[in-house]
Motif scaffolding. Structure first.
Motif, PDB file in Angstrom:
ATOM      1  N   GLY A 269      57.915  81.724  38.507  1.00  0.00           N
ATOM      2  CA  GLY A 269      57.860  81.424  36.888  1.00  0.00           C
ATOM      3  C   GLY A 269      59.369  82.442  36.322  1.00  0.00           C
ATOM      4  N   GLU A 270      59.395  83.369  36.315  1.00  0.00           N
ATOM      5  CA  GLU A 270      59.887  84.177  35.700  1.00  0.00           C
ATOM      6  C   GLU A 270      61.644  84.160  36.659  1.00  0.00           C
ATOM      7  OE1 GLU A 270      60.708  87.391  32.951  1.00  0.00           O
ATOM      8  OE2 GLU A 270      60.019  85.900  33.689  1.00  0.00           O
ATOM      9  N   LEU A 271      61.641  83.560  37.491  1.00  0.00           N
ATOM     10  CA  LEU A 271      63.041  83.551  38.357  1.00  0.00           C
ATOM     11  C   LEU A 271      63.532  82.224  38.278  1.00  0.00           C
ATOM     12  CD1 LEU A 271      61.726  85.917  41.498  1.00  0.00           C
ATOM     13  CD2 LEU A 271      63.618  86.468  39.834  1.00  0.00           C
ATOM     14  N   PHE A 272      62.532  81.090  38.845  1.00  0.00           N
ATOM     15  CA  PHE A 272      63.283  79.780  38.625  1.00  0.00           C
ATOM     16  C   PHE A 272      63.327  78.790  37.432  1.00  0.00           C
ATOM     17  CE2 PHE A 272      62.481  81.377  43.417  1.00  0.00           C
ATOM     18  CZ  PHE A 272      63.685  81.074  43.309  1.00  0.00           C
ATOM     19  N   THR A 273      62.592  79.383  36.467  1.00  0.00           N
ATOM     20  CA  THR A 273      62.489  78.730  35.208  1.00  0.00           C
ATOM     21  C   THR A 273      63.371  79.109  34.016  1.00  0.00           C
ATOM     22  OG1 THR A 273      60.559  79.622  34.088  1.00  0.00           O
ATOM     23  CG2 THR A 273      60.113  77.738  35.837  1.00  0.00           C
ATOM     24  N   ARG A 274      64.132  78.790  33.784  1.00  0.00           N
ATOM     25  CA  ARG A 274      65.055  79.334  32.070  1.00  0.00           C
ATOM     26  C   ARG A 274      64.467  80.167  31.567  1.00  0.00           C
ATOM     27  NH1 ARG A 274      69.647  77.655  31.716  1.00  0.00           N
ATOM     28  NH2 ARG A 274      69.103  76.002  32.784  1.00  0.00           N
ATOM     29  N   ASP A 275      62.927  80.038  30.760  1.00  0.00           N
ATOM     30  CA  ASP A 275      62.479  80.902  29.813  1.00  0.00           C
ATOM     31  C   ASP A 275      61.631  81.623  30.061  1.00  0.00           C
ATOM     32  OD1 ASP A 275      63.301  79.533  27.391  1.00  0.00           O
ATOM     33  OD2 ASP A 275      61.951  78.462  27.453  1.00  0.00           O
ATOM     34  N   GLY A 276      61.399  81.467  31.815  1.00  0.00           N
ATOM     35  CA  GLY A 276      60.342  82.934  32.051  1.00  0.00           C
ATOM     36  C   GLY A 276      59.083  83.064  31.785  1.00  0.00           C
ATOM     37  N   MET A 277      58.524  84.066  32.118  1.00  0.00           N
ATOM     38  CA  MET A 277      56.857  84.206  32.608  1.00  0.00           C
ATOM     39  C   MET A 277      56.803  85.177  31.165  1.00  0.00           C
ATOM     40  SD  MET A 277      55.622  80.850  33.494  1.00  0.00           S
ATOM     41  CE  MET A 277      54.244  81.470  34.258  1.00  0.00           C
ATOM     42  N   GLY A 278      57.679  86.305  31.462  1.00  0.00           N
ATOM     43  CA  GLY A 278      56.914  88.017  31.261  1.00  0.00           C
ATOM     44  C   GLY A 278      58.049  88.300  30.141  1.00  0.00           C
ATOM     45  N   THR A 279      58.774  89.678  30.252  1.00  0.00           N
ATOM     46  CA  THR A 279      59.967  90.610  29.194  1.00  0.00           C
ATOM     47  C   THR A 279      60.760  90.707  30.653  1.00  0.00           C
ATOM     48  OG1 THR A 279      57.739  90.580  27.908  1.00  0.00           O
ATOM     49  CG2 THR A 279      60.068  92.177  27.878  1.00  0.00           C
TER      50      THR A 279
END
Length: 434
Positions: A269-279
């Motif tokens: 999710g962090e690598l392949f979406t624009r807003d990501g999942m973490g910091t």
């Protein structure tokens, strides 16, 4: 046929698949992640490898080593957050690290049965890539076999990555005298990423990321912002990750991500979406406000099309955008145009038109419109303009909230007055630039 959520997500990931191919990622996984079944994590790492990412995996072994030392009734003492490790303790730690490394290698060697990646052939390799020095004497106490990273053999790692191998690095360092040293795995990952000038350092720990004082997850920060937040009370383990991330950013690693390995979707999710999942910690601004160039025309058209279809904005042709592209200021978020505004100057009359203010519907909660207005006002002042005017059919209240005042058509510059569309009946608003 309706476009499915899955189709949209897959299409949205396409730019990232292309952008990450050939890049070097250093991924740190804490030892706690291997205390429970880790097949999902291994699958995600294998997928990244399949997509052409050059992977260096640094793993922690602290809980495994701590349990083994406890079983052997070996006492543990701390020195500034590090274990004081004697020769017998180092032997136990080395054995546990070796065992965990082989377990990880075994997971990559079984062909990932019963997964979409079944039959995938991944070659892993480990070695004496990290040279160490003693932690030394601190507060009058000798750390013995506790160590710090002295040097990373980055050339050797690069050669192996170029041969399509996945490099695995344990939290063990080697000295020039043939001794082993117990290293902090987070420091190892950070130093490896710096030595490799990696595209990404990813720290998979037990925290979703860094949160502000009000509890809001901070998706993107620069090192200075992170330094200020580090003064806020946070778990020691997260503080340690944040320090490593900031150091890497300052030393040239493009982006560092803090993620939670407990979240099955965090890594992808962090690598392949624009807003990501973490910091994400980055020296480069992830979201940039800048003058538009011809390369932004396609993004501008995509941004403006929904507003033009709803007749909120007057349609603009590609030719018109090409002619006026220098008038536009855009907000670029990781390659996507999410906001724009234009300044059309009427220098003889000392005024300018604030036109085409638009923010993508998914990003309208961050004062981006205000940022665009401030940028346009700054450009106008530099051009010696004394006032701005705007024409709008839908958002007069926003302009009024930002200092514009109602005006009449007769207050427009002659050229703009003659082009006024009476059928749209736009409201005219003017703001003095003082």
């Amino acid at each position: 046929m309706k476009t499915t959520f899955l189709s949209n997500e897959f299409r949205g990931s396409a730019p990232y698949i292309d952008a990450h191919r050939g890049c070097t990622f250093v991924i740190h996984v804490e030892g706690e992640a291997f205390e429970s079944p880790c097949e999902a994590l291994i699958q995600d790492l294998a997928l990244l490898h399949t997509l052409g990412v050059k992977l260096v995996l640094v793993f922690g072994c602290k809980p495994q080593a701590q349990a083994a030392l406890a079983r052997s009734e070996h006492p543990l003492q701390l020195l500034r957050g590090r274990w004081i490790v004697d020769q017998d303790g180092m032997a136990v730690i080395a054995a546990q690290t070796q065992q965990l490394r082989m377990m990880i290698e075994a997971r990559f060697s079984v062909g990932l049965p019963n997964t979409p990646l079944h039959g995938l052939d991944i070659v892993t390799v480990s070695g004496n890539f990290v040279m160490a020095r003693p932690f030394g004497v601190r507060d009058g106490v000798d750390g013995l076999y506790a160590g710090d990273v002295r040097h990373v053999r980055s050339d050797a790692i690069s050669e192996l990555l170029a041969r399509d191998m996945l490099v695995i690095i344990p939290p063990i360092g080697y000295s020039s005298t043939g001794e082993l040293f117990d290293l902090d795995s987070t420091e190892v990952a950070s130093q490896v990423a710096i030595a490799m000038q990696a595209d990404k350092l990813i720290l998979l720990g037990q925290h979703d990321g860094v949160r502000s004082e009000d509890g809001a997850l901070q998706h993107q920060m620069e090192p200075e912002q992170a330094r200020q937040l580090s003064a806020v009370s946070m778990p020691e383990s997260l503080h340690h990750q944040l320090e490593a991330a900031c150091l890497a950013a300052r030393k040239g690693v493009k982006r560092t991500h803090i993620l939670n390995w407990n979240d099955r979707d965090a890594l992808l999710g962090e690598l392949f979406t624009r807003d990501g999942m973490g910091t994400m910690i980055t020296q480069e601004r992830y979201e940039q406000l800048r003058i538009a160039t011809s390369a932004d025309i396609a993004g501008l058209m995509e941004l403006l099309r929904p507003l033009e279809e709803r007749q909120i904005l007057v349609p603009r042709s590609r030719e018109r955008l090409e002619q006026q592209i220098g008038d536009y200021t855009v907000i670029d978020r990781d390659g996507m145009t999410i906001g724009c505004a234009a300044l059309h100057s009427y220098a003889q009359e000392g005024c300018g038109e604030l036109a085409c203010v638009a923010v993508h519907e998914g990003y309208r909660d961050g004062e981006r419109g205000t940022r665009l207005l401030e940028a346009i006002e700054q450009r106008a002042r530099k051009q010696g303009l004394r006032q701005l005017f705007a024409l709008t059919t839908h958002t007069a209240h926003w302009f009024l909230e930002h200092g514009f005042l109602p005006a009449g058509i007769d207050q427009l510059p002659e050229a703009r007055r003659s082009a006024y569309n009476t059928q749209r009946n736009s409201k005219v608003l003017i703001k003095p630039l003082v």
